[in-house]
Design an enzyme around this catalytic site. Structure first.
Site, PDB file in Angstrom:
ATOM      1  N   CYS A 286     -15.409 120.026 -37.808  1.00 15.06           N
ATOM      2  CA  CYS A 286     -15.755 119.743 -39.208  1.00 15.06           C
ATOM      3  C   CYS A 286     -17.234 119.882 -39.494  1.00 15.06           C
ATOM      4  O   CYS A 286     -18.081 119.722 -38.619  1.00 15.06           O
ATOM      5  CB  CYS A 286     -15.347 118.322 -39.585  1.00 15.06           C
ATOM      6  SG  CYS A 286     -13.589 118.033 -39.479  1.00 15.06           S
TER       7      CYS A 286
ATOM      8  N   GLY B 211     -15.752 124.860 -39.121  1.00 15.34           N
ATOM      9  CA  GLY B 211     -14.361 124.659 -39.511  1.00 15.34           C
ATOM     10  C   GLY B 211     -13.904 125.752 -40.452  1.00 15.34           C
ATOM     11  O   GLY B 211     -14.501 125.935 -41.511  1.00 15.34           O
TER      12      GLY B 211
ATOM     13  N   ASN C 248     -17.278 114.077 -40.170  1.00 19.34           N
ATOM     14  CA  ASN C 248     -17.399 114.931 -38.991  1.00 19.34           C
ATOM     15  C   ASN C 248     -17.375 114.025 -37.767  1.00 19.34           C
ATOM     16  O   ASN C 248     -18.242 113.164 -37.629  1.00 19.34           O
ATOM     17  CB  ASN C 248     -18.705 115.726 -39.054  1.00 19.34           C
ATOM     18  CG  ASN C 248     -18.938 116.626 -37.831  1.00 19.34           C
ATOM     19  OD1 ASN C 248     -20.059 117.005 -37.562  1.00 19.34           O
ATOM     20  ND2 ASN C 248     -17.900 116.970 -37.110  1.00 19.34           N
ATOM     21  N   GLY C 249     -16.400 114.222 -36.904  1.00 24.30           N
ATOM     22  CA  GLY C 249     -16.259 113.388 -35.714  1.00 24.30           C
ATOM     23  C   GLY C 249     -14.816 112.982 -35.547  1.00 24.30           C
ATOM     24  O   GLY C 249     -13.927 113.526 -36.209  1.00 24.30           O
TER      25      GLY C 249
ATOM     26  N   TYR D  58     -23.290 125.505 -27.876  1.00 22.90           N
ATOM     27  CA  TYR D  58     -22.388 126.402 -28.588  1.00 22.90           C
ATOM     28  C   TYR D  58     -22.149 126.073 -30.050  1.00 22.90           C
ATOM     29  O   TYR D  58     -22.127 126.954 -30.893  1.00 22.90           O
ATOM     30  CB  TYR D  58     -21.040 126.429 -27.839  1.00 22.90           C
ATOM     31  CG  TYR D  58     -19.973 127.243 -28.526  1.00 22.90           C
ATOM     32  CD1 TYR D  58     -20.094 128.627 -28.653  1.00 22.90           C
ATOM     33  CD2 TYR D  58     -18.841 126.639 -29.061  1.00 22.90           C
ATOM     34  CE1 TYR D  58     -19.115 129.377 -29.291  1.00 22.90           C
ATOM     35  CE2 TYR D  58     -17.852 127.386 -29.689  1.00 22.90           C
ATOM     36  CZ  TYR D  58     -18.001 128.756 -29.811  1.00 22.90           C
ATOM     37  OH  TYR D  58     -17.043 129.490 -30.428  1.00 22.90           O
TER      38      TYR D  58
END
Ligand code: SF4
Length: 490
Positions: A16, A42, A117-118, A257
């Site tokens: 996300c 995402g 996000n998480g 990454y």
């Protein structure tokens, strides 16, 4: 059963990205642009919620931001000077529109939108307790427990209710929330996922990464600190630290990454870090060769760093097709392997007769690596040596990353020597964990108190994994059956 399969299925995937703007006449359009810059975090779906001073408006769509939110009519249906947005990737639980964020709820004190996000690692535990108290869940997002906790908090003021809710939530959460009066941004006390504060024409911006500020011409103000909550109103920005402080455990894989190379993350330029990782790899894992070749695009900065440090030529021996997008096909092994050729092709003119060092950012399943190695050999390379810009990925992530089952992580079941045989390279070496820390400017990994979350390499998870341990044990795979009602939403 068919499900979405991407041509780069051999990578871990961030799940996300979040974005918010408060007090700008182009709030929705800016949010769409910000989400476009965060698309790498995402690609399954995107959503925006705006507030025009009277009512909330929302748009949620499957697909890429550029496909859905560049339509003028969509943006015009999101009026107002305040907006928050979210991009999502998740295959777990199946894609449904109700899971597209920002989630929205109407509380007694007014509307509330949240983009997350998480992942919440005790979501099921919390859900059970909430359901016993009468909550009825509408989505299968772990994020929804936050809404129910806020709704059932005994506190009067909304900010206190949000703090109350988050004080029992475990795991990773970088949140951007919108109410009728406020935009709220906060990070979990470990600061696992990023969140930055920016500014455009006097309007505060919140975003997962600085690349989302760059695209709209906003200036970077600062990172939101781990455990910090910023409350943006028409009167300005208030910073609070309502949670017990803990040593930061930012996700080290963001540098390897996930984050875009043009982002500045926690004070470090991602591109420079990736080059430093490559240089460290060259120092740790030198081998006589003629040429350093990246596996594009994510392996490119590390390959440049490797070549510079090793004093070897760098060249583009593999060409990436940028127009692949996501392909929706049956994930049989035969077709999965074809997917590699959709995205990469060998550049014979560069590779023929050469001893090649291939540099990639990571190996997850190993299926793509073996196909790329074969492709390079078929193009005439006389030797192929693989160098990986991180340690072996041996453990699943529970903090907002779509990880294959642990049994499919090749490094969790095979030794490095066996992986070398499997992908058929002349030599294979991974960067050491201490080497990764050195590339980040640390002397090494602090034993017992590491500076980052590195659990997918070390198994040293920085939180308890309440749901996972309860239903399947700490080493079990993160199958959807483990968490039957809630899926990870990133
Ligand atoms: Fe990042 Fe790995 Fe930790 Fe997940 S487990 S937060 S991917 S370092």
């Amino acid at each position: 059963m068919s499900f979405p399969f991407a041509a780069d299925d051999d990578k871990l995937r961030e799940e996300c990205g979040v974005f918010g703007v408060f007090g700008h006449q182009d709030a929705a359009a800016l949010t769409a642009l910000g989400l476009h810059a965060l698309q790498h975090r995402g690609q399954e779906a995107a959503g925006i919620v705006s507030f025009d001073g009277v009512a909330f408006h929302d748009e949620r769509h499957f697909g890429l931001v550029g496909d859905k939110f560049t339509n003028r009519a969509v943006i015009e249906r999101l009026p107002g000077e305040r907006a928050v947005g979210h991009v999502r990737y998740s295959t777990r639980g199946g894609p449904t529109e109700r899971n597209i964020q920002p989630l929205f709820a109407g509380f007694s004190g007014g509307g509330f939108a949240v983009a997350h996000n998480g992942n919440i690692t005790n979501a099921l535990e919390l859900q059970e307790e909430l359901q016993r108290r009468g909550s009825i869940f509408q989505s299968s997002c772990d994020t929804e427990v936050i809404l129910h906790l806020i709704a059932t908090s005994p506190h009067e003021r909304l900010v206190e209710r949000v703090i109350d809710a988050l004080s029992v939530v475990e795991g990773a959460w970088s949140l951007v929330c919108l109410t009728s009066k406020k935009m709220i941004g906060c990070r979990d006390p470990l600061g696992v996922r990023p969140l930055v504060l920016g500014e455009l024409d006097g309007a505060p911006i919140l975003a997962s990464e600085t690349c989302a500020l760059d695209i709209i011409g906003a200036s970077f103000v600062r990172d939101i600190e781990p455990g910090e909550m910023v409350i943006v109103t028409a009167d300005g920005i208030e910073s609070r630290r309502p949670f017990a402080p803990k040593p930061s455990r930012f996700c080290i894989f963001e540098y390897v990454y996930f984050s875009r190379p043009d982002s500045i993350v926690e004070g470090r330029g991602v591109y420079d870090i990736r080059k430093a990782i490559g240089a460290e790899l060259a120092r740790e894992a030198a081998v006589p060769a003629d040429l350093v070749v990246p596996v594009p695009d994510s392996g490119t900065p590390a390959a440049i760093g490797y070549a510079e440090a090793a004093g070897l030529p760098f060249d583009l021996g593999i060409i990436r097709n940028h127009y692949v997008g996501r392909t929706f096909i049956e994930p049989s092994d035969a077709i999965r392997h074809m997917g590699v050729k959709l995205k990469h092709n060998a550049n014979r003119a560069v590779l023929a007769g050469k001893r090649v060092i291939l540099v990639d950012d990571s190996i997850v399943r190993g299926t793509t690596s073996s196909k790329i190695v074969q492709m390079v050999r078929d193009a005439g390379a006389s030797e192929v040596h693989m160098r990986i810009a991180c340690p072996p990925t041996t453990h699943s992530c529970f903090y907002g990353v779509d990880t294959p089952d642990k049994s499919k992580l090749i490094a969790s079941r095979l030794s490095i020597a066996d992986i070398q045989d499997f992908i058929k390279v002349d030599s294979l070496q991974f960067l050491s964990l201490d080497g990764l820390y050195r590339a980040l400017g640390e002397a090494g990994r602090r034993a017992g108190a590491p500076q980052f979350c590195d659990a997918c390499f070390s198994g040293d998870y920085p939180t308890r994994l309440a749901d996972q341990e309860r239903f399947a044990g700490p080493d079990a795979e993160p199958e959807p059956t483990v968490v039957p009602l809630l899926v990870r939403t990133g």
